[in-house]
Each structure stands twice: as structure tokens, then as C-alpha cells.
Design an enzyme around this catalytic site. Structure first.
Site, mmCIF file in Angstrom:
data_model
loop_
_atom_site.group_PDB
_atom_site.id
_atom_site.type_symbol
_atom_site.label_atom_id
_atom_site.label_comp_id
_atom_site.label_asym_id
_atom_site.label_seq_id
_atom_site.Cartn_x
_atom_site.Cartn_y
_atom_site.Cartn_z
ATOM 1 N N GLU A 22 0.887 -1.162 0.000
ATOM 2 C CA GLU A 22 0.000 0.000 0.000
ATOM 3 C C GLU A 22 0.916 1.201 0.000
ATOM 4 O O GLU A 22 1.700 1.385 0.934
ATOM 5 C CB GLU A 22 -0.904 -0.064 1.235
ATOM 6 C CG GLU A 22 -2.033 0.937 1.212
ATOM 7 C CD GLU A 22 -1.644 2.235 1.887
ATOM 8 O OE1 GLU A 22 -1.032 3.082 1.212
ATOM 9 O OE2 GLU A 22 -1.949 2.382 3.073
ATOM 10 N N CYS B 84 -1.944 8.148 4.785
ATOM 11 C CA CYS B 84 -1.974 7.764 3.370
ATOM 12 C C CYS B 84 -3.288 8.199 2.723
ATOM 13 O O CYS B 84 -3.401 8.219 1.509
ATOM 14 C CB CYS B 84 -1.775 6.267 3.207
ATOM 15 S SG CYS B 84 -2.815 5.289 4.278
#
Lengths: 498, 498
Positions: free
Chosen positions: B229, B266
């Protein structure tokens, strides 16, 4: 006869596929499945000409091709049924059950990846080619398909594309939902793999082909998933008690499996492993007898026959390998003639060349000194599509460790049946650890293959009327959904924030 | 303080992990979930020292870390619950309903891949690090875990490893089920990625780190899946009618989201897109006011602060980019000070540098000439973890095309809420198309993340007593299974062959 596609033609095909991908989002699942069933009907409507054309192009028998057509039609129809059930969407809904709550309303479904390129297989001109399982799965998912026609059976590919096109017109599907391009070289295939419009690739064929595609796909600015099924040697472990009880019967069935379709199956048993002992004599002598009377048969095309002779010769040249049994028939041109070889467990373990697939009617009997050596043989194996145990209950009780090792290295484990013949059903996994495939998480047979061409998408706090049908409160598709962790077909009534 | 692991130590750790992988096959799901819940308890039992240590190592606030601990404990407990439900096994059973039948009995379940290496994230010392979601998912699946400790918070990593070890001893789990190695360089990480015992990798961090790992993993003799990720810029589309109605309110909330955790998420909204017009004035002037009063705050560590200054400066140097608003606070060392910049839609579309993540309290207001240009901005975006629409019902009705484009480019689409704050629930998808992740098919938040570490395995004609529990006729685990295409919790009674 078939003109190689030009780069400009391919660009035009891909532009239409991208457009169709967007247009398809406006179509319901029911419209896609209606199209899938119409494709099935149109394949049947091709009638005898399809069978005759494939016979001429592939040398496969009429009986085999009739069976493969039935299977292909079944794939389109059964995948359509499963697509309507909607379980493959993995629809999930989580919402607060009391207000006020800091938890958002979150819902998840699966969405189509985009245009998919399919590279068909030469050994299944119907079921794994133009109108094969990969194409059916991608369309089920909502992805347009571009097939790179298999150069071994171009006329068959063209007929199948006609059937799909007829169904497309009848069902008023967008033009770009399906296209097929011809090319005898690699250029067009490589162009397809590299093009930014393409979002996934399905391939059935050789290790060399599959890994080359995977490398190209990984080098893209946007890497894309490659679902390559690359075959394997599908070991059979013939256990001592079973050997004692059924040596002759298994020997006959084994040769039947090795020579089925002239050995041109990815699930062909390329190695059978036994422990040395007197029961082995009956097994070996039956193999010799049956093999001697097994006729050679024409292979798919001269290139395959030539490759079979080459890889077989290479296998037979390896240290310690001896021919055990072979057909007594005269060998005609382009025919595959059965050869069974034998080698010791020690030699097999230490020689990687003996772990390579020989595509054709060939198999290797690996004779182990004892059960311990059989375990080491199992440990030496790479990833396989299938592994098989022929065993009695007694054998199985004594095989716990072997079963553990074997399961780690295969996608399907079989008891007292042969690996050839891959049932098209939901519980089937046709895949396995590398090098059997490039992605062990997905199957290329059975409706679960649809999932290769989707990815999850979550909607947070999204107004009900704008959600996809499968996530709407009142469950208009009547599908199973996981709502606040429980599977249910009920509609949902989230509490409203004040 | 923490000694770098030596290659020999790593080899020993991996040998133990391989052994534990086999041993774990003899453990039931219930034994694994008991261990998972005990880990949760032991994390709580670390008490205040965990919070204090993480505060010292990460500069994160006590409130934030208390919340993150709650979330981490919830991950272990809720994933354990879902593991017991067994839906993630995707158990499928197909058998003939009448005899004689040519159909075999085929059953499919999911099996653990093997030892998993986890590279944790610096910005979530609890939830995405040593005892974070990746570790919990891998253990739920039956995979031993080797964590490469994050060098930014080694003491916190060590405390978490202690908690896991205590739980391991209490639950009598095999020693190799969990290990952690320290290394300030890249050598040990690379060794872990390349080692044949390792079967999958989970990573949370930068694009550079994630793609480097994926490349190494693809070069192995046996390539393995990498679930990386890698963050994104999480665009927010602020639609005209909504802007008209709520400009000031959204401006305040937006700054709150951009500065949450000093912008070190994120899911931080790195770009907000609007159409030019008079309603924009209120929005911009509120941004200026609120920004001026937003204090700078210490970032995770000096390296992160330095990198923020560098990437921010680079973004501000791009053609057409102007500073729109910024904090009025004095900038202390290693503090992240809010900057909002602005640029035209045309410049944004044509300049890839503006599509790069700036990790910290920074965001870019993209002002489009009209709705058409906003569509082109959407089309220019790469794969994102999230995309957000702030819209009224009227806006949404006029945004069909925009929604389609946006959905193609993200893993989660949000309506009138901010992307920061990722709810840990089954319906959450925390992932998305490349470059947000290396594999868009899987999530790294929510119990569906367990599936990353499994692959399907089919059993054909396998005797009931030797099947895994989830596939046995009488359904001893009482889980949902798909039997002959229908979901059911019932036991099965296959007809017997004569």
C-alpha cells in the site's frame, strides 16, 4: 488466409474496447447474462461446421470435440447462472445500528477491471480459446475482451468470433465488447500486453509463454495482473497397499490417462511415484503389455509433434532414465507415440530436467527405495496444477506427512481418480503455486474465475439511489450480502442520522 | 540500542517460521483465534508504557495513540471473530445428486500461503506496524509472520513483540509463529524478500519502497505476491452547488483533514478540485483565515520533516503553482507547517509532478475553468486509495460521468465525508489501482485482508474423515458453505456410488 492485424487496427480495436467498458457500466448483470446464454446458443447453432473445422485444424477426434463443445456451452450457461446469483460480487454493507455514531456507512462490491486480453490454448480449440472460459469469465465480470486468435486453429477462432458477434447484435451489446485479432508472430501480442487500455491478461499455454507475458506486464508504467496457466507434471503417488491390491487395474487406467487427447492436457500425469518392492512387477508388466497395444495418434499440429519428440528425447537422455514401456505401433508422421520411462527417486530428486513437462503421451515412473525417499521426492516438486494419491484407507492413515507436503505444492489434490478431466464446477480449482500459474490465488476453470477480472470498490456515505443495485438498501437483485458481518438476503434499513 | 540482525540469525528465524507453518496446520481455527484475542489482551496489558514509548519515538499525541491502540486491539478481536465465521474460506462443495454420475465430488477451501514478511509503516506505530493489521491477517490465515521492525520506532516494535510472545506462550503456539528482526539498512529486508521460505510480503509505505520490493519479489525463482500500500493524493471534488451552500464549513473541515496527524496519513487529501466562480472567494478566504491560525506540529521524525520540506518545495516550484494559504505560526525544528497551494486545471493536467504525494500538511487547490475541465482533471488522475465528492443531490445528478471516471481510479469513493479515518470493518476497501497499491484485488484494512495470505485448494473424491473440517459432510465448524451452487449452513449427504 487470415490477415495479420496491423498496429493501427489494434489501436482501433482497443479504443472500441475502452468505449465498450464504459458503456457496459450502464448495462445490468441480467443483460450481460442474457448475452452469455445467447453466445452459448450461437455456438451450438454453428453446428457441424464447427466440429469439422476444428477436426481439420487440430487433429482432435469428433467425439472429443463434441464433448468439448458441450463443455464450452456449459461454461457460458453455468457461469451466467452464477453471475446472476451475485455471490462473486462479495457485497458487504456495514452501517451504524444506533445514532449518533462515529461509524460511517460503508458498502463494498466488485467492479470490472477494464479491457482484458485473452491468449487461448492450442489444445482446447473451444473451451480454452476464442469463446473459452477466460472470455466468458471476463464478460461475466463486465470486461470487454480482445482475443489474440490461436494460430493453430484460426478458422475455428473465426467461427467462434462469428457466434459471439451474432449474439452481440441480438442482445444489443456495444460493438467493442468482443474483438479478435490475428497475428502469426509476436508483435501484435506484445502490443496488446503493453497498451495502457488493457487492464488484465489471461493466458493458457507454456511456461515460456506465460512468464514472458508476466515480465512484459510487470514492466509497464501501470503493471497489470497476468493470469497465466502454464501446465505442470501432475504427479501421482501410488501407495504400497493400493499397489498391492490394484496394480493391473491402475496400470491400465494410468495409460488411458497419459494418452487421453494424445497426452496434450495440462493435467496429464507426467510422473507416477512408487516404492520399490515385489508388487511393482505386476504394475510394470501390465504397463508394458497395455503400452505395446496403445496406438499412436495424430498430435495437434506438426510443431507440437516436433516439440514432443525433442522434449521426450531430452528426458530419455537424462542420467539413470530408461525406457520402461512403449507402443508397438509404427510411428506415422506427426503422430504421438506413447513412451513410459523409469528412473530412481534419487536421480529424480537431483535432476531438475526431470521436473520439466513433456507435452504429449509420455510419463515417468519414479521408483523410490522406501517411503522416506518418496517423501523427499514430494518435497522436491515444484508447484503443480494437480497431485494425486492412489491409496487405500490404510495407506492414507500412514500418509499424513506426505499429504501435507503434496498439498503445499498443488491446486487440486485427488484421491483414486486421474487428474485429466477438469470438472467445470464452482468447487474446482484449476490453478496452483508457481510455476503451474503466475497467480495462485485464482482459478481458470469454474465460475470463481470471474473474480480474476474484478477488484473491490467501497462506497462511503453514498446516497442509496446512486449506489450500484447490489448495494442498495432494498436488495433489488435479491443476492446474498454480508450485512454487519452476517450473510443475509434481507433488505437493510440503516438508522438515520438526525 | 537494537542490534541489527545478522544473516545467520535471519536464516534461523526463517527456518523456525517454516517449521511453525507446518505445525500450525495441526491447529484449529479456534486455536488461532484464541491466540489473536490473547494478543489483543496483551497489547492492552502493556498499559501506559506503550503509549509513552510511542509518543517519545513518533511525536504523535497521547490522544491519537490511545485511539490507535483501541483500533489495533479492535483489529485483532474483530478479525478473530470473522476468522471464526469462516466465510473467508470460500468453502465450496459440489457432488453428484444422483448415481451413477460422471461428476466427481469436488470441494474447495482456502489454505495458508506460508511464512509472510511484514514491513510496517512509520505513521501508525500500532495499527500498521509490528502488531498491526497485516500481522493479524496473516496469523488469521494460518501464516507465520516475520516483521522487519520499523527503524523509526524500535522500542515500540519491541514492546509489541513482547506482547505477542506472551500471548504465544499462554496459547502454546509454536515458537516460529512470530518473529521480529531489526536492521537500520536494507540488507536484511532484501534477504527476507529473496528467501525461498517466504511466500508473501505485506508493506505499507512509499511508492519507492513498495515498487522496489515488488521488483525484487518478481525476480525470484519463485515469484511471490507483494501487497504494497503506497499511498496516494486522495482527490476531493468540491462540486458547484455544494460550494455555494457550504463553502466556509467545508473549508474548515478540509484544513482539519489535511492537518490531521500532521498530514501524515496515506488518505490525506492532497488535492481539492473546484470550478472557478464567485462562490470560490468565500472558500479561499476561509482557507486563508483558518490556515493562518493552524499551528505547526512535530512530525514523526527529522527524516520525515526534511522530506516534507523537500517535496513541498518541489511542488511549489512547479509552473503556475502559487501559495494560497499557510500557517502564521513560527516554524519550529522538525515541525510540519501547513501550506495550501493553488494551480489551474490545465497546469495540473499537464504536469505529472503535481500528481505526486507530498507527505505532510500540504494540499493543492486545483481551479478548473468549467465542469468539462474538471472531467479532464479526473481523467488525468492515477490510481488512488480514495476519492471524495462533496456534492448536493443536484450536483450528484449532474455528475454521472465524473463519478464513472473517479470510480475507475480509486478503491473507495466517499460522499460528503473526508477520506482520513479508515473505518475497520468488512465493507472497507483500503487499496486501489496502481500506483496506490501493487495489487488492486485486495484490501489492507478490514478482515477481507486475510485473503491476501491464502490460496484456494480443491480436494477431489477425498475421503470425508481426511478432509479439513470446513469441508467435512457434517459441517462441524458450522460455517456458511456453497453447496451445489447454493449458500447454506446445512450438512451434506452425498449419494454414494454403488
Amino acid at each position: 488466409m487470415f490477415k495479420n492485424a496491423s498496429p493501427d487496427e489494434v489501436k482501433a480495436v482497443l479504443a472500441k474496447a475502452e468505449e465498450a467498458y464504459r458503456v457496459l457500466k450502464g448495462y445490468s448483470i441480467r443483460q450481460r447474462t442474457s448475452f452469455m446464454r445467447t453466445v452459448a446458443t450461437e455456438i451450438e447453432a454453428l453446428g457441424d461446421v464447427l466440429i469439422k473445422t476444428a477436426m481439420a485444424e487440430s487433429n482432435l477426434t469428433e467425439a472429443r470435440l463434441l464433448g468439448e463443445r458441450t463443455r464450452t456451452v456449459w461454461q457460458w450457461n453455468s457461469y451466467a447462472n452464477y453471475t446472476e446469483l451475485g455471490n462473486w460480487l462479495d457485497a458487504r454493507i456495514d452501517f451504524p445500528t444506533a445514532m449518533p455514531s462515529p461509524k460511517p456507512d460503508v458498502r463494498k462490491t466488485s467492479v470490472a477491471l477494464g479491457p482484458v486480453v485473452v491468449f487461448g490454448a492450442g489444445n482446447f480449440p473451444f473451451a480454452f480459446s476464442t469463446a473459452g472460459g477466460d472470455t466468458a469469465c471476463a464478460i461475466a465480470a463486465g470486461c470487454p475482451v480482445i482475443v489474440k486468435a490461436h494460430p493453430g486453429h484460426p478458422e475455428t477462432c473465426a467461427l467462434m468470433a462469428q457466434a459471439i458477434e451474432k449474439a452481440r447484435i441480438k442482445c444489443r451489446m456495444p460493438e467493442g465488447i468482443f474483438a479478435q485479432v490475428f497475428d502469426e508472430g509476436y508483435e501484435i501480442g506484445q502490443m496488446l500486453i503493453k497498451h495502457p487500455a488493457v487492464k488484465a491478461i489471461a493466458f493458457t499455454g507454456s511456461f515460456k509463454g506465460g512468464t514472458a507475458i508476466a515480465e512484459l506486464a510487470a514492466e509497464r508504467d501501470e503493471p497489470i495482473p497476468v493470469f497465466a496457466e502454464m501446465g505442470s507434471i501432475n504427479p501421482i503417488f501410488l501407495m504400497p497397499d493400493k499397489l498391492k491390491q490394484n496394480a493391473a487395474e491402475i496400470a491400465g487406467q494410468f495409460i488411458n490417462s497419459v494418452t487421453l487427447g494424445v497426452g496434450q492436457f495440462c493435467t496429464n500425469p507426467g510422473v507416477i511415484i512408487v516404492v520399490a518392492g515385489r508388487d511393482l512387477d505386476t504394475f510394470q508388466s501390465t504397463l508394458k503389455q497395455v503400452a505395446a497395444n496403445t496406438p499412436a495418434a495424430p498430435m495437434l499440429h506438426p510443431g507440437i509433434a516436433k516439440n514432443f519428440e525433442k522434449t521426450k528425447a531430452n528426458a530419455l537422455e537424462q542420467s539413470g532414465v530408461e525406457v520402461l514401456a512403449k507402443t508397438g505401433a509404427e510411428q506415422a508422421e506427426n503422430h504421438g507415440a506413447l513412451v513410459l520411462a523409469t528412473v530412481s527417486g534419487v536421480e529424480f530428486i537431483s535432476n531438475p530436467a526431470l521436473h520439466e513437462e513433456v507435452f504429449g503421451p509420455y510419463s515417468l515412473l519414479v521408483v523410490c527405495r522406501d517411503a522416506e525417499e518418496m517423501l523427499r521426492v514430494a518435497q522436491s516438486l515444484k508447484g503443480q496444477l494437480t497431485s494425486t494419491l492412489f491409496a487405500t484407507g490404510k495407506d492414507l492413515e500412514e500418509s499424513e506427512k506426505l499429504c501435507t507436503i503434496v498439498q503445499e505444492r498443488c491446486g487440486r489434490i485427488i484421491f483414486n481418480q486421474f487428474p485429466t478431466g477438469v470438472e467445470v464446477c464452482l468447487a474446482m480449482h484449476h490453478g496452483g503455486p508457481f510455476p503451474a500459474t503466475t497467480n495462485s490465488a485464482f482459478t481458470s476453470v469454474g465460475a470463481d474465475g470471474i473474480k480474476r477480472f474484478t477488484r473491490p470498490l467501497s462506497f462511503q456515505n453514498w446516497p442509496d439511489e446512486f449506489l450500484p443495485d447490489e448495494l442498495k438498501n432494498d436488495n433489488p437483485l435479491e443476492i446474498w450480502r454480508t450485512v454487519n458481518n452476517e450473510l443475509t438476503m434481507e433488505s437493510v434499513n440503516p438508522v438515520q442520522a438526525n
